[in-house]
Write a protein that holds these residues in place. Structure first.
Motif, PDB file in Angstrom:
ATOM      1  N   PRO A  10       0.832  -1.215   0.000  1.00 28.22           N
ATOM      2  CA  PRO A  10       0.000   0.000   0.000  1.00 28.22           C
ATOM      3  C   PRO A  10       0.861   1.259   0.000  1.00 28.22           C
ATOM      4  O   PRO A  10       0.737   2.110   0.886  1.00 28.22           O
ATOM      5  N   GLY A  11       1.756   1.354  -0.954  1.00 32.98           N
ATOM      6  CA  GLY A  11       2.676   2.498  -1.036  1.00 32.98           C
ATOM      7  C   GLY A  11       4.101   2.013  -0.860  1.00 32.98           C
ATOM      8  O   GLY A  11       4.338   0.918  -0.320  1.00 32.98           O
ATOM      9  N   ILE A  12       5.031   2.841  -1.319  1.00 30.39           N
ATOM     10  CA  ILE A  12       6.443   2.430  -1.220  1.00 30.39           C
ATOM     11  C   ILE A  12       6.974   2.611   0.195  1.00 30.39           C
ATOM     12  O   ILE A  12       7.698   1.758   0.707  1.00 30.39           O
ATOM     13  N   VAL A  13       6.610   3.706   0.838  1.00 32.01           N
ATOM     14  CA  VAL A  13       7.142   3.913   2.192  1.00 32.01           C
ATOM     15  C   VAL A  13       6.632   2.823   3.153  1.00 32.01           C
ATOM     16  O   VAL A  13       7.434   2.245   3.898  1.00 32.01           O
ATOM     17  N   PRO A  14       5.340   2.481   3.123  1.00 33.74           N
ATOM     18  CA  PRO A  14       4.929   1.330   3.939  1.00 33.74           C
ATOM     19  C   PRO A  14       5.717   0.071   3.558  1.00 33.74           C
ATOM     20  O   PRO A  14       6.128  -0.707   4.424  1.00 33.74           O
ATOM     21  N   GLY A  15       5.934  -0.115   2.258  1.00 39.41           N
ATOM     22  CA  GLY A  15       6.700  -1.273   1.785  1.00 39.41           C
ATOM     23  C   GLY A  15       8.116  -1.263   2.334  1.00 39.41           C
ATOM     24  O   GLY A  15       8.636  -2.293   2.771  1.00 39.41           O
ATOM     25  N   VAL A  41      18.995  12.654   0.920  1.00 39.06           N
ATOM     26  CA  VAL A  41      18.095  11.697   0.266  1.00 39.06           C
ATOM     27  C   VAL A  41      16.702  11.784   0.885  1.00 39.06           C
ATOM     28  O   VAL A  41      16.557  12.220   2.034  1.00 39.06           O
ATOM     29  N   TYR A  42      15.722  11.360   0.118  1.00 38.10           N
ATOM     30  CA  TYR A  42      14.309  11.320   0.525  1.00 38.10           C
ATOM     31  C   TYR A  42      14.200  10.950   2.012  1.00 38.10           C
ATOM     32  O   TYR A  42      14.570   9.851   2.401  1.00 38.10           O
ATOM     33  N   TYR A  43      13.709  11.877   2.823  1.00 38.28           N
ATOM     34  CA  TYR A  43      13.870  11.714   4.278  1.00 38.28           C
ATOM     35  C   TYR A  43      13.137  10.533   4.908  1.00 38.28           C
ATOM     36  O   TYR A  43      13.573  10.045   5.957  1.00 38.28           O
ATOM     37  N   PRO A  44      12.045  10.010   4.312  1.00 27.56           N
ATOM     38  CA  PRO A  44      11.469   8.803   4.921  1.00 27.56           C
ATOM     39  C   PRO A  44      12.414   7.590   4.947  1.00 27.56           C
ATOM     40  O   PRO A  44      12.168   6.650   5.697  1.00 27.56           O
ATOM     41  N   PHE A  45      13.492   7.627   4.169  1.00 27.53           N
ATOM     42  CA  PHE A  45      14.456   6.513   4.271  1.00 27.53           C
ATOM     43  C   PHE A  45      15.031   6.477   5.695  1.00 27.53           C
ATOM     44  O   PHE A  45      14.997   5.448   6.367  1.00 27.53           O
ATOM     45  N   ALA A  46      15.601   7.591   6.110  1.00 29.76           N
ATOM     46  CA  ALA A  46      16.220   7.646   7.448  1.00 29.76           C
ATOM     47  C   ALA A  46      15.165   7.432   8.526  1.00 29.76           C
ATOM     48  O   ALA A  46      15.398   6.703   9.509  1.00 29.76           O
ATOM     49  N   LEU A  80      18.841   2.343  -1.991  1.00 27.51           N
ATOM     50  CA  LEU A  80      19.259   3.180  -3.118  1.00 27.51           C
ATOM     51  C   LEU A  80      18.067   3.988  -3.618  1.00 27.51           C
ATOM     52  O   LEU A  80      16.961   3.462  -3.693  1.00 27.51           O
ATOM     53  N   CYS A  81      18.310   5.231  -3.982  1.00 31.00           N
ATOM     54  CA  CYS A  81      17.254   6.045  -4.583  1.00 31.00           C
ATOM     55  C   CYS A  81      17.622   6.220  -6.058  1.00 31.00           C
ATOM     56  O   CYS A  81      18.552   6.943  -6.388  1.00 31.00           O
ATOM     57  N   ASN A  82      16.897   5.569  -6.947  1.00 35.36           N
ATOM     58  CA  ASN A  82      17.295   5.427  -8.353  1.00 35.36           C
ATOM     59  C   ASN A  82      16.106   5.669  -9.278  1.00 35.36           C
ATOM     60  O   ASN A  82      15.286   4.773  -9.444  1.00 35.36           O
ATOM     61  N   HIS A 135      17.609   9.654  -8.118  1.00 39.37           N
ATOM     62  CA  HIS A 135      17.790  10.145  -6.762  1.00 39.37           C
ATOM     63  C   HIS A 135      16.965  11.402  -6.457  1.00 39.37           C
ATOM     64  O   HIS A 135      17.121  12.438  -7.106  1.00 39.37           O
ATOM     65  N   ASN A 136      16.119  11.273  -5.463  1.00 40.50           N
ATOM     66  CA  ASN A 136      15.383  12.407  -4.897  1.00 40.50           C
ATOM     67  C   ASN A 136      16.120  12.825  -3.639  1.00 40.50           C
ATOM     68  O   ASN A 136      16.290  11.982  -2.758  1.00 40.50           O
ATOM     69  N   PRO A 137      16.607  14.045  -3.472  1.00 40.91           N
ATOM     70  CA  PRO A 137      16.266  15.249  -4.225  1.00 40.91           C
ATOM     71  C   PRO A 137      17.310  15.727  -5.232  1.00 40.91           C
ATOM     72  O   PRO A 137      17.062  16.763  -5.866  1.00 40.91           O
ATOM     73  N   GLU A 186      12.676   2.795  -7.073  1.00 41.46           N
ATOM     74  CA  GLU A 186      12.662   3.305  -8.452  1.00 41.46           C
ATOM     75  C   GLU A 186      11.345   3.998  -8.780  1.00 41.46           C
ATOM     76  O   GLU A 186      10.891   4.009  -9.930  1.00 41.46           O
ATOM     77  N   ILE A 187      10.755   4.606  -7.781  1.00 39.32           N
ATOM     78  CA  ILE A 187       9.465   5.275  -7.973  1.00 39.32           C
ATOM     79  C   ILE A 187       9.546   6.404  -8.999  1.00 39.32           C
ATOM     80  O   ILE A 187       8.567   6.711  -9.671  1.00 39.32           O
ATOM     81  N   HIS A 188      10.741   7.015  -9.140  1.00 39.82           N
ATOM     82  CA  HIS A 188      10.882   8.139 -10.086  1.00 39.82           C
ATOM     83  C   HIS A 188      11.417   7.700 -11.451  1.00 39.82           C
ATOM     84  O   HIS A 188      11.719   8.546 -12.295  1.00 39.82           O
ATOM     85  N   ALA A 189      11.510   6.390 -11.676  1.00 36.63           N
ATOM     86  CA  ALA A 189      12.201   5.887 -12.878  1.00 36.63           C
ATOM     87  C   ALA A 189      11.678   6.459 -14.188  1.00 36.63           C
ATOM     88  O   ALA A 189      12.450   6.710 -15.115  1.00 36.63           O
ATOM     89  N   ALA A 224       3.213   3.298 -10.083  1.00 34.71           N
ATOM     90  CA  ALA A 224       2.806   4.247 -11.132  1.00 34.71           C
ATOM     91  C   ALA A 224       2.448   5.590 -10.510  1.00 34.71           C
ATOM     92  O   ALA A 224       2.020   6.508 -11.206  1.00 34.71           O
ATOM     93  N   SER A 225       2.642   5.716  -9.207  1.00 34.78           N
ATOM     94  CA  SER A 225       2.071   6.860  -8.491  1.00 34.78           C
ATOM     95  C   SER A 225       2.743   8.196  -8.797  1.00 34.78           C
ATOM     96  O   SER A 225       2.060   9.209  -8.930  1.00 34.78           O
ATOM     97  N   LYS A 226       4.081   8.226  -8.905  1.00 35.26           N
ATOM     98  CA  LYS A 226       4.725   9.514  -9.254  1.00 35.26           C
ATOM     99  C   LYS A 226       4.491   9.803 -10.727  1.00 35.26           C
ATOM    100  O   LYS A 226       4.166  10.924 -11.113  1.00 35.26           O
ATOM    101  N   THR A 227       4.672   8.781 -11.553  1.00 33.33           N
ATOM    102  CA  THR A 227       4.587   8.949 -13.004  1.00 33.33           C
ATOM    103  C   THR A 227       3.228   9.487 -13.438  1.00 33.33           C
ATOM    104  O   THR A 227       3.137  10.373 -14.281  1.00 33.33           O
TER     105      THR A 227
HETATM  106  C1  LIG Z   1      12.063   8.216  -3.508  1.00 30.62           C
HETATM  107  C2  LIG Z   1      10.631   8.141  -3.060  1.00 30.62           C
HETATM  108  N1  LIG Z   1      10.144   6.988  -2.578  1.00 30.62           N
HETATM  109  C3  LIG Z   1       8.869   6.883  -2.167  1.00 30.62           C
HETATM  110  C4  LIG Z   1       8.014   7.963  -2.206  1.00 30.62           C
HETATM  111  C5  LIG Z   1       6.613   7.841  -1.696  1.00 30.62           C
HETATM  112  O1  LIG Z   1       6.041   6.648  -2.056  1.00 30.62           O
HETATM  113  P1  LIG Z   1       4.617   6.229  -1.508  1.00 30.62           P
HETATM  114  O2  LIG Z   1       3.721   7.414  -1.625  1.00 30.62           O
HETATM  115  O3  LIG Z   1       4.228   5.112  -2.430  1.00 30.62           O
HETATM  116  O4  LIG Z   1       4.810   5.777  -0.115  1.00 30.62           O
HETATM  117  C6  LIG Z   1       8.478   9.183  -2.691  1.00 30.62           C
HETATM  118  C7  LIG Z   1       7.606  10.353  -2.714  1.00 30.62           C
HETATM  119  O5  LIG Z   1       7.995  11.438  -2.974  1.00 30.62           O
HETATM  120  C8  LIG Z   1       9.820   9.266  -3.134  1.00 30.62           C
HETATM  121  O6  LIG Z   1      10.324  10.404  -3.603  1.00 30.62           O
END
Ligand SMILES: Cc1ncc(COP(=O)(O)O)c(C=O)c1O
Length: 390
Positions: free
Chosen positions: A96-101, A122-127, A170-172, A174-176, A204-207, A236-239
Motif C-alpha cells: 500500500p505504497g512504497i514507504v509502507p513497503g 536523500v528522501y527523508y522517509p528513508f532515514a 538506493l534512490c534510483n 535520486h530524490n532530491p 525506483e518510484i521516479h524511474a 505508477a504513483s509519481k509517473t
Molecule cells: C524516492 C521516493 N520513494 C517513495 C516515495 C513515496 O512513495 P509512496 O507514496 O508510495 O509511499 C516518494 C515520494 O515522494 C519518493 O520520492
C-alpha cells in the motif's frame, strides 16, 4: 489526444495534502504559502485512468478484491517495454505504497540494531523508516562538485566494513538531487554491495520521469547476480499522479527473499490490494504512454524556464540541474542563511512552500527542494516571489 497541463486546476478544498495540508507538515506559516513541496503533480491524470475509475465506481460494489492476471500483465508489459526488464508474475508483490513497503522490508530482512546505509541528502522517509524501526542509519554522503552529485565509493566500502551494514537503500533516480544513476555507477555500487553480502533495496518510484538524454537503469536488470540480491520498489504513483491511491509493486526476483517478504506482509494482512489503486495503475500502464510523453515535455519546458529565470533574476541560488524526477534541488548557500532562516525566508518572506533541505539529512542544509510538476503560471509566480527578495 493533446493534454493541457497549462490551465490551472483548483486543488484548494480538495483534501490535497499539498494545497490544503502544508501547515500540518511545514507549520502554520505554510497555510497561505504557494505550495510547490510534497511530490505530487498539479496535473489531471490520463483520460483512460479516469474512465477506468468511473467504470469501477459505477459497478457500485467495493468488496474485497483480488489481483487479476490483467494487472500483472500491465506491470510486466510496462517494465518490458520501458526498461527491457523481463519481470515474472511471481516476483510482484503488492504494497500500500512504497514507504509502507520500505518499513516492511526493513522489518522482514533486518533485526533491531542492524545498520542500514543510505546516501544523503536523500528522501527523508528513508532515514525515518530505519530509525523508527530501531535500526541504525549509516550515511554514505553523496559528493558535490561543480553542481553535480556523485557516489563516494571509498566511503561506502569503509562504512560497510566499519558498521557491519546489512542493507543498502538506493534512490534510483535520486530524490532530491535529481541524478539518474548510470549503468556504470550502479554496477560499481552493486559490486561493492554484493562483495559485502548486502541486500540492495532500489527505490525506483521516479524511474519514468527523466529529462532529455537520460533514462533509468533498473538496478536488478544489470545482471542476474544483482537481481538475486535486489528488491525493487516501483509504483505508477509519481509517473501518473496517483499517490493518493496507495498502490505500489515490490518486485523481488529471488524466490527465497520473495517468500520472506510475502510471509511478513501476510502476517500483517497487507497484500490485499485497493481496488481503485489497482484499476488506476493498470489503466495508466496500459494506456498512459502518450500522456507520459506529453507530461515529460511539459516538465522539460518547466525546467528550462526555471533554469533561465533563476539565472536571469535570482541572486544567491544555484540550480542543481536534474537529470530526472520532477523535483529540483536548489543550492541556496550563497544566501548565507541557516537551515531555519532559509525555511522562514521561503515560507514567511517569499510565501512559497518548498521542502527544506536539512530534512534530507547531512549535506541538505542551505538547500531547498522545489516541485516543478505544476503549471508554468504557478512556477513563474513562485520564482517571482523569490526574485523580488534577492
Ligand atoms: C524516492 C521516493 N520513494 C517513495 C516515495 C513515496 O512513495 P509512496 O507514496 O508510495 O509511499 C516518494 C515520494 O515522494 C519518493 O520520492
Amino acid at each position: 489526444m493533446k493534454y493541457n497541463f497549462d490551465t490551472p486546476i483548483d486543488r484548494l478544498d480538495s483534501t490535497s495534502f499539498k494545497w490544503n495540508g502544508a501547515h500540518l507538515f511545514l507549520g502554520e506559516k505554510a497555510r497561505n504559502a504557494l505550495p510547490l513541496w510534497v511530490a505530487d503533480m498539479d496535473f489531471r491524470v490520463p483520460r483512460e485512468v479516469i474512465d477506468a475509475l468511473k467504470n469501477t465506481a459505477d459497478h457500485g460494489i467495493f468488496g474485497y478484491s483480488i489481483t487479476p492476471d490483467s494487472y500483472y500483465d500491465s506491470v510486466i508489459s510496462w517494465m518490458g517495454s520501458h526498461y527491457k526488464w523481463s519481470v515474472k508474475r511471481e516476483w510482484i508483490y503488492h504494497s500500500p505504497g512504497i514507504v509502507p513497503g520500505l518499513n516492511c522490508i526493513i522489518n522482514a530482512f533486518t533485526n533491531e540494531g542492524d545498520a542500514i546505509a543510505i546516501q544523503p541528502p536523500v528522501y527523508y522517509p528513508f532515514a525515518n523508516s530505519i530509525a523508527n524501526n530501531s535500526r541504525r542509519v549509516v550515511n554514505n554522503c553523496l559528493k558535490l562538485s561543480n553542481s553535480r552529485y556523485t557516489i563516494d565509493y571509498d566511503d561506502l566500502e569503509k562504512k560497510f566494513s566499519t558498521y557491519n551494514v546489512k542493507m543498502f537503500i538506493l534512490c534510483n533516480p535520486h530524490n532530491p538531487v535529481g541524478r539518474v544513476w548510470t549503468k556504470d555507477e550502479l554496477t560499481k555500487l552493486g559490486n561493492i554491495c554484493l562483495k559485502n553480502n548486502i541486500i540492495v533495496v532500489s527505490d525506483e518510484i521516479h524511474a519514468d520521469i527523466t529529462f532529455n538524454g537520460f533514462s533509468t537503469t533498473v538496478f536488478a536488470n544489470i545482471s542476474d547476480y544483482f537481481a538475486q540480491k535486489t528488491i525493487v520498489c516501483t509504483s505508477a504513483s509519481k509517473t501518473f499522479n496517483l499517490a493518493g491511491l496507495q498502490t505500489a509493486n515490490i518486485i523481488i526476483p529471488n524466490k527465497k527473499l520473495g517468500n520472506i517478504f510475502n510471509n511478513y506482509m501476510t502476517r500483517l494482512n497487507l497484500l490485499r490490494p485497493n481496488i481503485f489503486g489497482q484499476v488506476a495503475t493498470q489503466a495508466a500502464y496500459n494506456f498512459g504512454d502518450e500522456w507520459l510523453l506529453q507530461v515529460k515535455n511539459y516538465l522539460q519546458d518547466n525546467l528550462d524556464f526555471l533554469l533561465h529565470f533563476v539565472n536571469q533574476n535570482i541572486k544567491g541560488i544555484n540550480v542543481i540541474k536534474p537529470e530526472g524526477t520532477y523535483l529540483v534541488w536548489l543550492d541556496c548557500r550563497d544566501l548565507g542563511l541557516s537551515g531555519e532562516e532559509l525555511k522562514m525566508f521561503m515560507l514567511d518572506r517569499a510565501g512559497v512552500a518548498f521542502d527544506d533541505g536539512y530534512l534530507f539529512g547531512p549535506g541538505g542544509e542551505g538547500f531547498t527542494r522545489i516541485n516543478i510538476a505544476c503549471t508554468r503560471q504557478t512556477l513563474r509566480e513562485a520564482l517571482r516571489r523569490i526574485a523580488v527578495l534577492t
